[in-house]
Design an enzyme around this catalytic site. Structure first.
Site, mmCIF file in Angstrom:
data_model
loop_
_atom_site.group_PDB
_atom_site.id
_atom_site.type_symbol
_atom_site.label_atom_id
_atom_site.label_comp_id
_atom_site.label_asym_id
_atom_site.label_seq_id
_atom_site.Cartn_x
_atom_site.Cartn_y
_atom_site.Cartn_z
ATOM 1 N N HIS A 250 1.018 -1.407 -0.124
ATOM 2 C CA HIS A 250 0.052 0.015 -0.170
ATOM 3 C C HIS A 250 0.720 1.292 -0.145
ATOM 4 O O HIS A 250 1.895 1.373 0.633
ATOM 5 C CB HIS A 250 -0.748 -0.036 1.346
ATOM 6 C CG HIS A 250 -2.054 1.000 1.048
ATOM 7 N ND1 HIS A 250 -2.009 2.255 1.268
ATOM 8 C CD2 HIS A 250 -3.150 0.504 0.432
ATOM 9 C CE1 HIS A 250 -3.125 2.829 1.040
ATOM 10 N NE2 HIS A 250 -3.969 1.979 0.511
ATOM 11 N N GLU A 303 -7.836 -4.734 -0.543
ATOM 12 C CA GLU A 303 -8.476 -5.524 -1.708
ATOM 13 C C GLU A 303 -8.443 -6.991 -1.654
ATOM 14 O O GLU A 303 -9.099 -7.718 -2.273
ATOM 15 C CB GLU A 303 -7.803 -4.822 -2.966
ATOM 16 C CG GLU A 303 -7.979 -3.406 -3.129
ATOM 17 C CD GLU A 303 -8.433 -2.752 -4.486
ATOM 18 O OE1 GLU A 303 -8.120 -3.461 -5.498
ATOM 19 O OE2 GLU A 303 -8.194 -1.621 -4.690
HETATM 20 N N1 COA Z 1 3.871 -8.061 -4.712
HETATM 21 C C1 COA Z 1 5.044 -8.094 -4.850
HETATM 22 N N2 COA Z 1 5.967 -7.120 -4.899
HETATM 23 C C2 COA Z 1 5.428 -5.980 -4.464
HETATM 24 C C3 COA Z 1 3.951 -5.725 -4.021
HETATM 25 C C4 COA Z 1 3.255 -6.833 -4.389
HETATM 26 N N3 COA Z 1 1.733 -6.600 -3.992
HETATM 27 N N4 COA Z 1 3.507 -4.543 -3.863
HETATM 28 C C5 COA Z 1 4.900 -3.789 -3.978
HETATM 29 N N5 COA Z 1 5.783 -4.777 -4.212
HETATM 30 C C6 COA Z 1 7.425 -4.465 -4.625
HETATM 31 C C7 COA Z 1 7.612 -3.895 -5.929
HETATM 32 O O1 COA Z 1 7.833 -4.927 -6.774
HETATM 33 C C8 COA Z 1 8.786 -2.920 -5.520
HETATM 34 O O2 COA Z 1 9.828 -3.725 -5.609
HETATM 35 P P1 COA Z 1 11.215 -3.306 -6.352
HETATM 36 O O3 COA Z 1 11.525 -2.047 -5.865
HETATM 37 O O4 COA Z 1 12.191 -4.358 -6.413
HETATM 38 O O5 COA Z 1 10.862 -2.992 -7.667
HETATM 39 C C9 COA Z 1 8.559 -2.483 -3.965
HETATM 40 O O6 COA Z 1 7.669 -3.404 -3.447
HETATM 41 C C10 COA Z 1 7.939 -1.181 -4.158
HETATM 42 O O7 COA Z 1 6.641 -1.213 -5.032
HETATM 43 P P2 COA Z 1 6.047 0.275 -5.344
HETATM 44 O O8 COA Z 1 5.410 -0.260 -6.666
HETATM 45 O O9 COA Z 1 7.007 1.334 -5.489
HETATM 46 O O10 COA Z 1 5.125 0.344 -4.197
HETATM 47 P P3 COA Z 1 3.846 1.469 -4.347
HETATM 48 O O11 COA Z 1 3.680 2.094 -3.083
HETATM 49 O O12 COA Z 1 4.083 2.265 -5.542
HETATM 50 O O13 COA Z 1 2.517 0.505 -4.825
HETATM 51 C C11 COA Z 1 0.818 -0.675 -4.708
HETATM 52 C C12 COA Z 1 1.617 0.547 -4.063
HETATM 53 C C13 COA Z 1 -0.540 -0.927 -4.003
HETATM 54 C C14 COA Z 1 0.405 0.033 -6.085
HETATM 55 C C15 COA Z 1 1.445 -2.018 -4.986
HETATM 56 O O14 COA Z 1 1.788 -2.448 -3.625
HETATM 57 C C16 COA Z 1 0.798 -3.035 -5.707
HETATM 58 O O15 COA Z 1 0.923 -3.153 -7.013
HETATM 59 N N6 COA Z 1 0.043 -3.916 -5.127
HETATM 60 C C17 COA Z 1 -0.584 -5.070 -5.976
HETATM 61 C C18 COA Z 1 -1.915 -4.295 -6.414
HETATM 62 C C19 COA Z 1 -2.965 -4.094 -5.352
HETATM 63 O O16 COA Z 1 -3.209 -4.895 -4.258
HETATM 64 N N7 COA Z 1 -3.922 -3.044 -5.333
HETATM 65 C C20 COA Z 1 -4.733 -2.501 -4.351
HETATM 66 C C21 COA Z 1 -4.100 -1.441 -3.884
HETATM 67 S S1 COA Z 1 -5.229 -0.681 -2.194
#
Ligand code: COA
Length: 364
Positions: A250, A303
């Protein structure tokens, strides 16, 4: 030029607005709407009163009933239908531009649109189920809450467990600060666009899987894990392929997401058959994410458990972004009103990193 120099990818941590509506308490793992903890709201008041709390800072009168309206065409793809119909309603209802109308008029436009979005989604879901005839109004009117009426308008019947599942999900996801859809709604509203256009813009952000769409991907994940019987291996294989586990991570919370906690309890109480596998997968995912990302707290988000709760109500995966839209009409409405008061166009800066000045002839 300090704003330009401080580039933050994804605007992470950037404060773009001040809000009085709700803000997740990122370290304490709680969420309060206008100061009231969602733990207190769930089971005490139905969603439509929570809409009132968020928009009017008062449970009464809450979100109104949808007024009679015949959508132009329903494709059965609920988010697309909602997005198109909201934009159309701006014209059909002759909604005024937000910067030209009173606060009261803007609030009433948003109330009408919120209620109508729920009706459109229910009717679109009915089309997707292969029914051409809408459910009679007097049958829908028998419902006591917005969740019950939603189910009646969709299926012509409403199971009590399904009503609880939807009402709880809607309350838990009614508002969450400056997420992608809400920010989009505020950007549109900041230009003086009308309330229908602002909400329609917000719905458009839900077509990607990373905001509001994750529940659609969770149930297939749970079923794959149940079939394989080895959650640890399933998680490792997925992460080795460079994929993300839907329902984890998140942008805001660095503690347990309170909505995930509440919804997992609801899934258990409502007797979801998928709870056991969901818990096993959650445990495996949390352990492996911690091992691979010790620098970042990647925890269960709303979610993941929302998917299990919506599954209790037999919500098809394809409908989950539209269910999220139904819930978030409260947050969007409250933010659109707040933005109207701010009366300033949202226009951040971009730092140019492209080619330096060159002549047209240098391209050939
Ligand atoms: N599964 C695996 N790895 C994950 C992850 C997940 N659900 N969420 C984050 N990571 C990893 C990323 O791959 C990244 O790794 P890296 O630095 O080696 O590339 C690191 O954690 C940071 O990710 P980032 O995309 O910068 O985090 P964010 O804060 O921008 O993203 C979300 C937040 C929610 C978009 C992200 O956690 C995600 O894509 N989750 C899955 C989709 C989801 O559940 N969405 C609903 C949100 S309420």
């Amino acid at each position: 030029m300090s704003g330009v120099a401080d580039f933050k990818p994804g605007l992470e941590g950037v404060v773009a607005v001040e809000t009085e509506i709700a803000e997740p308490d990122r370290d304490g793992g709680s969420l309060r709407y206008r100061g009231v903890d969602i733990e207190e709201l769930v089971g005490s008041v139905p969603y439509e009163k929570v809409w009132g709390l968020l928009v009017d800072e008062s449970l009464e009168p809450g979100m109104p009933e949808p007024e009679p309206y015949e959508p132009l065409t329903l494709t059965g793809d609920a988010p697309a239908d909602a997005q198109a119909e909201l934009a159309r309603l701006s014209v059909v209802w002759e909604l005024g531009k937000l910067h030209l109308i009173s606060e009261k008029k803007a609030r009433d436009d948003l109330a009408r649109l919120s209620a109508q979005l729920m009706a459109i989604v229910a009717r679109s879901a009915r089309v997707a189920d292969g029914h051409e005839d809408p459910v009679a109004d007097d049958r829908v009117a028998k419902g006591k809450t917005a969740a019950e009426k939603f189910l009646l308008r969709w299926r012509g019947e409403a199971d009590p467990a399904h009503i609880t599942a939807i009402d709880t999900y809607w309350i838990c996801t009614a508002e969450h600060g400056l997420n992608a859809s809400t920010f989009t709604a505020r950007i549109a509203a900041s230009t003086g666009a009308d309330a229908g256009a602002s909400m329609s813009a917000a719905v458009g952000t839900l077509s990607g899987p990373l905001h509001g769409g994750a529940p659609a991907h969770v149930i297939p994940m749970i079923d794959e894990v149940a079939e394989m019987g080895d959650p640890d291996r399933w998680v490792r294989d997925l992460l080795d392929r460079g994929e993300r586990i839907m329902g984890f991570g998140h942008r805001v919370y660095r503690a347990e997401d309170p909505r995930a906690r509440l919804l997992s309890r609801t899934a258990e109480e409502l007797g979801s058959p998928r709870v056991e596998t969901a818990r096993a997968l959650e445990e495996a995912a949390l352990a492996e994410l911690k091992r691979r990302h010790p620098e970042r707290e990647l925890l269960t988000n709303v979610e993941y458990w929302a998917a299990i709760v919506l599954d209790v109500a037999d919500i098809p995966a394809k409908l989950t972004p539209a269910m999220f839209a139904c819930a978030r009409v409260a947050g969007w409405s409250a933010h659109i009103l707040e933005q109207k008061r701010d009366a300033r166009v949202i226009r951040p800066a971009a730092r140019y990193v492209g080619p330096s000045a060159r002549s047209l002839s240098s391209l050939s």
